[in-house]
Design an enzyme around this catalytic site. Structure first.
Site: not given
Length: 447
Positions: A86, A88, A119, A150-151
């Site tokens: 991801h 984001d 991440d 995702e976050e």
């Protein structure tokens, strides 16, 4: 050129492009970064095209952030691998607390510091490096799926699967969003906890009243809320919510000295709960109070406040059902109201825990690739967090192998100040993924 040499040759350009991607503050939770999120998606698409991907597109659903999809069709008879990451990232927190600016990638002592370095833009870099090492012509089919939510819990994922789900099937899924055992020692995550949460509101009065006039007889809502929240654990810190399941103990234990250092637990603060530390983190439920709404200290007066609320989060064991866990949490909160206080509970999001056994015909090629790249076997571990899309991939593709890999190590401080990635691990993870793609063709011939 050997594949190891090809990875080494690709890494400088990969790091350059990782720095470009990191420099975009693609914080999906903050509306002021909406254009940055779109810019990050566009850059990921551009980088995939530059890696020779013949089909790249943005997958959109109304109101959502775009996901980037790339597809290298499989040679005849070859399996297909889906590579997930991801783009984001989390907010920076206190920007002044960073040693170097959060969105200005900075190398120090073999680590790259910046928000998203680990991440999960580091995961994107691994995918790009593996594809570039194969000259943009991987020996198996490859799909790349990089989402931008995702976050924030991937709220558009159900709509994305409903519209594009047929494009997201594969024989092997590589989810580059977990954590390694430690720097230099890889891990495969085989269990994940699920998550349920709720907002609980406690009311004791129609309106605030003078604490001197009525204190000692009338309960204030914040004290009542605190007493209610305290019932989530017993005196030793074990979760006291009836009806939650626990999974078997993990095969590996976590050293408490290492855990104290990695977690930043203050001197003198005791551990909570009983039994194996790894079980408490990976295979048993954990309850946390994430936030409280009440009168701020700066606005306090000598008033008994009438209403207070809190957000409670419960990590549930792998295999536990999210609906039944939510019911257990709601039932507990309602049943433990102190002094007859009025309690209202609003359930929030929920997701089940999952298990991802490394087995089947594609397992050994994956394990061998990691072993060759890192020089040691991968430790099979659990992770206390949740990655719902991994379970979705498994549920939608029965018989497929879902492997959770990582560039993050326990000192990466993902979501925290001075997030970083170990550049040596980034290189090893890239080689492991390149070897994985190569090994899968050999596995096919052997079976």
């Amino acid at each position: 050129m050997s594949l190891r040499d090809a990875v080494s040759a690709a890494l400088p350009s990969v790091l350059t492009d990782l720095n470009r991607l990191i420099s975009i503050p693609s914080v999906s939770s903050q509306p002021e970064h909406h254009d940055d999120v779109l810019a990050a998606a566009d850059l990921v698409a551009e980088l995939l095209r530059g890696a020779g991907c013949p089909r790249v597109e943005l997958l959109d659903v109304p109101g959502g952030k775009p996901a980037v999809f790339g597809h290298y069709p499989a040679p005849e008879g070859a399996p297909t691998v889906l590579l997930y990451a991801h783009y984001d990232v989390q907010p920076t927190g206190d920007a002044d607390a960073w040693t170097s600016p959060a969105f200005s990638p900075t190398e120090r002592a073999g680590r790259l510091y910046a928000r998203g370095s680990a991440d999960d833009k580091g995961g994107i870099a691994v995918h790009l490096g593996a594809l570039r090492a194969h000259g943009g012509r991987p020996p198996v089919g490859v799909k790349v799926f990089v989402e931008g939510e995702e976050e924030i819990g991937s709220p558009s994922m159900p709509a994305l699967f409903a519209r594009y789900g047929d494009r997201l099937d594969a024989d092997v899924f590589v989810v580059a969003d977990a954590v390694n055992w430690q720097a230099g020692v890889p891990a495969l995550t085989t269990t994940l906890r699920g998550l349920v949460d709720a907002v609980v509101t406690v009311s004791t009065l129609e309106s605030g009243v003078h604490s001197g006039q009525f204190g000692g007889v009338v309960p204030d809502a914040l004290t009542a809320l605190c007493r209610l929240l305290a019932t989530l654990h017993d005196d030793r810190g074990n979760v006291a919510i009836e009806g939650l399941a626990a999974a078997p103990n993990p095969a590996v234990e976590y050293d408490l000295g290492r855990l104290r250092e990695e977690s930043g637990l203050l001197d003198g603060v005791e551990w909570i709960g009983d039994g194996m530390a790894s079980a408490r983190m990976w295979t048993r439920p954990a309850a946390s109070v994430l936030a409280i709404d009440a009168t701020p200290v700066r606005d306090a007066s000598n008033t008994l406040i009438p209403t207070a609320r809190a957000k409670v989060s419960v990590r549930i064991a792998p295999g536990d059902d999210a609906d039944s866990a939510t019911e257990a949490l709601v039932r507990h909160l309602r049943a433990h109201a102190p002094w007859g206080a009025r309690v209202e509970v609003e359930p929030g999001q929920g997701g089940a825990g999952s298990a991802f056994p490394v087995e089947g015909p594609f397992a050994e090629p994956v394990l061998a690739a990691i072993r060759e790249a890192f020089g040691v076997d991968a430790v099979q571990i659990g992770v206390g967090g949740s990655i719902p899309i991994a379970a979705e991939f498994a549920d939608r593709n029965p018989g497929a192998l879902v492997v959770l890999t990582a560039v993050v190590d326990p000192t990466s401080r993902m979501h925290g100040i001075d997030e970083s990635v170990d550049l040596s691990d980034l290189a090893s993870a890239t080689l492991a993924e390149a070897l994985l793609l190569q090994n899968l063709t050999r596995s096919l011939r052997n079976h």
